[in-house]
Design a protein around this motif. Structure first.
Motif, PDB file in Angstrom:
ATOM      1  N   LYS A 142       0.828  -1.207   0.000  1.00  0.00           N
ATOM      2  CA  LYS A 142       0.000   0.000   0.000  1.00  0.00           C
ATOM      3  C   LYS A 142       0.859   1.254   0.000  1.00  0.00           C
ATOM      4  CE  LYS A 142      -3.975  -2.168   2.126  1.00  0.00           C
ATOM      5  NZ  LYS A 142      -4.871  -2.204   3.277  1.00  0.00           N
ATOM      6  N   ILE A 143       2.013   1.188   0.640  1.00  0.00           N
ATOM      7  CA  ILE A 143       2.998   2.265   0.591  1.00  0.00           C
ATOM      8  C   ILE A 143       4.373   1.622   0.410  1.00  0.00           C
ATOM      9  CG2 ILE A 143       1.676   3.905   1.995  1.00  0.00           C
ATOM     10  CD1 ILE A 143       3.468   3.200   4.366  1.00  0.00           C
ATOM     11  N   SER A 144       5.314   2.410  -0.059  1.00  0.00           N
ATOM     12  CA  SER A 144       6.689   1.916  -0.229  1.00  0.00           C
ATOM     13  C   SER A 144       7.387   1.886   1.118  1.00  0.00           C
ATOM     14  CB  SER A 144       7.468   2.833  -1.169  1.00  0.00           C
ATOM     15  OG  SER A 144       6.848   2.886  -2.424  1.00  0.00           O
ATOM     16  N   GLY A 145       8.356   1.044   1.232  1.00  0.00           N
ATOM     17  CA  GLY A 145       9.138   1.000   2.456  1.00  0.00           C
ATOM     18  C   GLY A 145      10.170  -0.098   2.403  1.00  0.00           C
ATOM     19  N   LYS A 146      11.042  -0.058   3.398  1.00  0.00           N
ATOM     20  CA  LYS A 146      12.118  -1.054   3.488  1.00  0.00           C
ATOM     21  C   LYS A 146      12.285  -1.474   4.929  1.00  0.00           C
ATOM     22  CE  LYS A 146      15.466   0.056  -0.069  1.00  0.00           C
ATOM     23  NZ  LYS A 146      16.422  -0.939  -0.420  1.00  0.00           N
ATOM     24  N   GLN A 147      12.581  -2.741   5.101  1.00  0.00           N
ATOM     25  CA  GLN A 147      13.007  -3.242   6.402  1.00  0.00           C
ATOM     26  C   GLN A 147      14.527  -3.311   6.339  1.00  0.00           C
ATOM     27  OE1 GLN A 147      11.800  -7.228   7.415  1.00  0.00           O
ATOM     28  NE2 GLN A 147      11.971  -6.804   9.587  1.00  0.00           N
ATOM     29  N   LEU A 148      15.182  -2.643   7.275  1.00  0.00           N
ATOM     30  CA  LEU A 148      16.639  -2.551   7.219  1.00  0.00           C
ATOM     31  C   LEU A 148      17.290  -3.296   8.370  1.00  0.00           C
ATOM     32  CD1 LEU A 148      16.914   1.223   6.273  1.00  0.00           C
ATOM     33  CD2 LEU A 148      17.130  -0.749   4.755  1.00  0.00           C
TER      34      LEU A 148
END
Length: 94
Positions: A47-53
């Motif tokens: 639904k939205i962009s993102g990253k798990q870092l």
């Protein structure tokens, strides 16, 4: 790598990673008045962009540019004001 930390929780609010500025899930969650878990689910669901870092203990981050765009769209939206005016005293929301 640039990091802006929350002094209370010692967690990153904003980071620079691979030349992209990101904000933490907490920042996004606070804006939408939802939990960080909800924002993580939005990322997982696309639904939205993102990253798990991994570099940040597996925390999730959202590209700041996308978050700022979505914030601007919401802040420019006058739908709630139009509905309030229409319903007058009968209107209630949150």
């Amino acid at each position: 790598m640039k990091i802006i930390m929350d002094n209370d929780s010692k967690k990153a609010h904003e980071i620079q990673f691979e030349n992209i500025r990101y904000v933490s899930c907490r920042v996004v969650a606070d804006f939408y008045e939802v939990s960080s878990r909800t924002v993580q689910n939005w990322i997982k669901e696309g639904k939205i962009s993102g990253k798990q870092l991994a570099e940040y203990n597996g925390e999730y981050f959202v590209p700041a540019e996308e978050f700022e765009y979505l914030k601007k769209k919401i802040e420019e939206d006058d739908t709630e004001d139009v509905v309030k005016e229409f319903f007058e005293d009968e209107y209630f929301y949150k």
